[in-house]
Design a protein around this motif. Structure first.
Motif, PDB file in Angstrom:
ATOM      1  N   ASP A  82       0.831  -1.198   0.000  1.00  0.00           N
ATOM      2  CA  ASP A  82       0.000   0.000   0.000  1.00  0.00           C
ATOM      3  C   ASP A  82       0.868   1.251   0.000  1.00  0.00           C
ATOM      4  OD1 ASP A  82      -2.425  -1.368   0.021  1.00  0.00           O
ATOM      5  OD2 ASP A  82      -2.443  -1.503   2.216  1.00  0.00           O
ATOM      6  N   TYR A  83       0.250   2.351  -0.344  1.00  0.00           N
ATOM      7  CA  TYR A  83       0.923   3.651  -0.402  1.00  0.00           C
ATOM      8  C   TYR A  83       1.722   3.937   0.871  1.00  0.00           C
ATOM      9  CZ  TYR A  83       1.396   8.760  -0.825  1.00  0.00           C
ATOM     10  OH  TYR A  83       1.877  10.031  -0.894  1.00  0.00           O
ATOM     11  N   ASP A  84       1.069   3.773   2.022  1.00  0.00           N
ATOM     12  CA  ASP A  84       1.726   4.105   3.293  1.00  0.00           C
ATOM     13  C   ASP A  84       2.897   3.191   3.615  1.00  0.00           C
ATOM     14  OD1 ASP A  84       0.052   6.263   3.720  1.00  0.00           O
ATOM     15  OD2 ASP A  84      -1.438   5.043   4.783  1.00  0.00           O
ATOM     16  N   GLU A  85       2.974   2.024   2.971  1.00  0.00           N
ATOM     17  CA  GLU A  85       4.107   1.121   3.176  1.00  0.00           C
ATOM     18  C   GLU A  85       5.315   1.525   2.354  1.00  0.00           C
ATOM     19  OE1 GLU A  85       2.857  -3.260   3.552  1.00  0.00           O
ATOM     20  OE2 GLU A  85       1.298  -2.355   2.301  1.00  0.00           O
ATOM     21  N   VAL A  86       5.088   2.326   1.334  1.00  0.00           N
ATOM     22  CA  VAL A  86       6.144   2.639   0.363  1.00  0.00           C
ATOM     23  C   VAL A  86       6.570   4.096   0.416  1.00  0.00           C
ATOM     24  CG1 VAL A  86       6.672   2.718  -2.101  1.00  0.00           C
ATOM     25  CG2 VAL A  86       5.409   0.786  -1.172  1.00  0.00           C
ATOM     26  N   VAL A  87       5.609   4.985   0.599  1.00  0.00           N
ATOM     27  CA  VAL A  87       5.860   6.413   0.464  1.00  0.00           C
ATOM     28  C   VAL A  87       6.017   7.049   1.834  1.00  0.00           C
ATOM     29  CG1 VAL A  87       4.975   8.591  -0.460  1.00  0.00           C
ATOM     30  CG2 VAL A  87       4.545   6.447  -1.688  1.00  0.00           C
ATOM     31  N   SER A  88       7.071   7.838   1.985  1.00  0.00           N
ATOM     32  CA  SER A  88       7.275   8.600   3.222  1.00  0.00           C
ATOM     33  C   SER A  88       7.701  10.010   2.832  1.00  0.00           C
ATOM     34  CB  SER A  88       8.322   7.942   4.110  1.00  0.00           C
ATOM     35  OG  SER A  88       9.540   7.808   3.414  1.00  0.00           O
ATOM     36  N   THR A  89       7.696  10.887   3.790  1.00  0.00           N
ATOM     37  CA  THR A  89       8.029  12.294   3.549  1.00  0.00           C
ATOM     38  C   THR A  89       9.042  12.741   4.585  1.00  0.00           C
ATOM     39  OG1 THR A  89       5.793  12.695   2.713  1.00  0.00           O
ATOM     40  CG2 THR A  89       7.084  14.628   3.330  1.00  0.00           C
ATOM     41  N   VAL A  90      10.007  13.540   4.157  1.00  0.00           N
ATOM     42  CA  VAL A  90      10.974  14.117   5.108  1.00  0.00           C
ATOM     43  C   VAL A  90      10.878  15.631   5.053  1.00  0.00           C
ATOM     44  CG1 VAL A  90      12.559  12.182   5.096  1.00  0.00           C
ATOM     45  CG2 VAL A  90      12.846  14.024   3.426  1.00  0.00           C
TER      46      VAL A  90
END
Length: 197
Positions: free
Chosen positions: A189-197
């Protein structure tokens, strides 16, 4: 947010597309491959390097030569597909930089002096182009069966004896047979792959 691409095109390229393991007997013509290339050549690469080289393997004799270097589970796919493309990186791509990327006049010479950097750039960008190639195959209404299970050095020695190419992918392609692909496996899922710094 909706995507600019029509949902039917999204389905063709991604949602309903599958990695093909079986194809019909319908041949893949030169015009179809040319149309795919004329589309995917427009994808971006670093410095417009375009190191991808595509070797179309059509004859039964060439198929046999390639198949012996494939992993056991991929041999039959190479022998049975209407067309097989060997995608390789030209490690001497830098010779074309003055024409393809005139904005950096010293780039050719810099890469000429650093063989490791040149090969790294060639392989990374050829892999990027290989992704475009698969999407282009799908855009043509064909199916792709990409394979990395092989003795790449053996394929290079067999099909690219000049030593200038590094094989990145072998792709069986054609018109998909009914039930040609496996059911889609799960994706993160998106939240498993995408993060923000």
């Amino acid at each position: 947010m909706t995507l600019a691409l029509h949902p039917d095109a999204q389905d063709l390229l991604f949602r309903t597309a599958r990695t093909a393991t079986r194809f019909t007997d319908q041949p893949v013509g030169e015009d179809e491959v040319r149309a795919v290339y004329d589309l995917v050549k427009l994808g971006p690469t670093a410095m417009n390097a375009n190191p991808l080289r595509v070797l179309l393997v059509r004859s039964p004799q060439a198929r046999e030569r390639l198949a012996v270097h494939m992993a056991e589970g991929n041999r039959r796919k190479v022998l049975d597909a209407p067309l097989v493309a060997v995608l390789a990186a030209d490690v001497d791509f830098h010779d074309d930089l003055p024409r393809l990327f005139p904005h950096a006049p010293g780039a050719r010479d810099r890469f000429a002096e650093d063989e490791l950097a040149r090969e790294d750039v060639a392989v990374r960008n050829a892999m990027l182009q290989a992704g475009y190639f698969i999407v282009g195959v799908r855009a043509a209404g064909l199916a792709a069966g990409p394979m990395t299970g092989m003795d790449a050095a053996g394929v290079e020695k067999e099909l690219f004896p000049d030593g200038r190419h590094r094989v990145v992918l072998v792709v069986a392609l054609g018109h998909p047979a009914p039930g040609a692909g496996h059911p889609r496996g799960p994706r993160p899922d998106y939240d498993e792959v995408v993060s923000t710094v």
